[in-house]
Design a protein around this motif. Structure first.
Motif, PDB file in Angstrom:
ATOM      1  N   LYS A 115       0.821  -1.214   0.000  1.00 51.51           N
ATOM      2  CA  LYS A 115       0.000   0.000   0.000  1.00 51.51           C
ATOM      3  C   LYS A 115       0.853   1.261   0.000  1.00 51.51           C
ATOM      4  O   LYS A 115       0.351   2.349  -0.237  1.00 51.51           O
ATOM      5  N   GLY A 116       2.126   1.142   0.323  1.00 55.11           N
ATOM      6  CA  GLY A 116       3.025   2.288   0.347  1.00 55.11           C
ATOM      7  C   GLY A 116       4.103   2.107   1.388  1.00 55.11           C
ATOM      8  O   GLY A 116       3.869   1.535   2.452  1.00 55.11           O
ATOM      9  N   THR A 117       5.288   2.610   1.081  1.00 52.30           N
ATOM     10  CA  THR A 117       6.431   2.447   1.981  1.00 52.30           C
ATOM     11  C   THR A 117       6.758   3.718   2.756  1.00 52.30           C
ATOM     12  O   THR A 117       7.656   3.719   3.582  1.00 52.30           O
ATOM     13  N   ASN A 118       6.061   4.789   2.474  1.00 52.46           N
ATOM     14  CA  ASN A 118       6.243   6.038   3.200  1.00 52.46           C
ATOM     15  C   ASN A 118       5.022   6.237   4.080  1.00 52.46           C
ATOM     16  O   ASN A 118       3.922   6.436   3.586  1.00 52.46           O
ATOM     17  N   MET A 119       5.240   6.175   5.402  1.00 55.70           N
ATOM     18  CA  MET A 119       4.126   6.157   6.343  1.00 55.70           C
ATOM     19  C   MET A 119       4.191   7.332   7.309  1.00 55.70           C
ATOM     20  O   MET A 119       5.281   7.786   7.671  1.00 55.70           O
ATOM     21  N   VAL A 120       2.995   7.775   7.710  1.00 55.99           N
ATOM     22  CA  VAL A 120       2.884   8.880   8.660  1.00 55.99           C
ATOM     23  C   VAL A 120       1.804   8.543   9.675  1.00 55.99           C
ATOM     24  O   VAL A 120       0.685   8.191   9.297  1.00 55.99           O
ATOM     25  N   PHE A 121       2.143   8.662  10.956  1.00 55.00           N
ATOM     26  CA  PHE A 121       1.132   8.579  12.006  1.00 55.00           C
ATOM     27  C   PHE A 121       0.563   9.978  12.215  1.00 55.00           C
ATOM     28  O   PHE A 121       1.308  10.927  12.434  1.00 55.00           O
TER      29      PHE A 121
END
Length: 142
Positions: A115-121
């Motif tokens: 789904k994507g490798t750049n993640m943000v909480f």
């Protein structure tokens, strides 16, 4: 029978090596944090412990820890890019378990890197909901 067992063992070793090489990701703490006490576990390994996080109102992210995983090593860096911690880990790209504890309230997330490798909480300021957003494109701060 012996050849079958050798083949199975070799297959398992090959699969575990390929998981650690092809699994890279970046993680930031984004909007909504306001003097929050935050701890983070990845696959039940403590990564960040009891850090006070405040979202920068100009850029919209917490200006402290950045977490990246490359080639089997999880790096925790400060805002200047200095590596604070290096943790060797094997991570499965299809199921990563994140436990984020905000002000003693735990939130559990499972991520699939497809789904994507750049993640943000991100955290909702008013309702205390927490979200894990994933992007395939690199997150640029301009």
């Amino acid at each position: 029978m012996k050849n079958l067992i050798k083949f199975l063992i070799l297959s398992i070793i090959t699969m575990s090596c390929s998981v650690s090489k092809n699994t890279n990701f970046n993680l930031l703490f984004g909007s909504g944090f306001k003097n929050d006490n935050v701890s983070l576990e990845i696959n039940d390994t403590l990564i960040v412990e009891n850090q006070i996080m405040i979202t920068d109102s100009i850029i919209g992210i917490v200006n402290s820890n950045n977490i990246s995983y490359q080639q089997g090593i999880l790096n925790v860096s400060d805002k200047k890019g200095n590596v604070l911690k290096k943790i060797p880990m094997i991570i499965d790209a299809k199921k990563i378990k994140f436990t984020i504890i905000i002000n003693k309230n735990p939130y559990l997330f499972y991520s699939n890197l497809n789904k994507g490798t750049n993640m943000v909480f991100n955290k909702d300021k008013y309702y205390y909901n927490v979200y894990l957003n994933q992007n395939k494109k690199i997150i640029k701060l301009e």
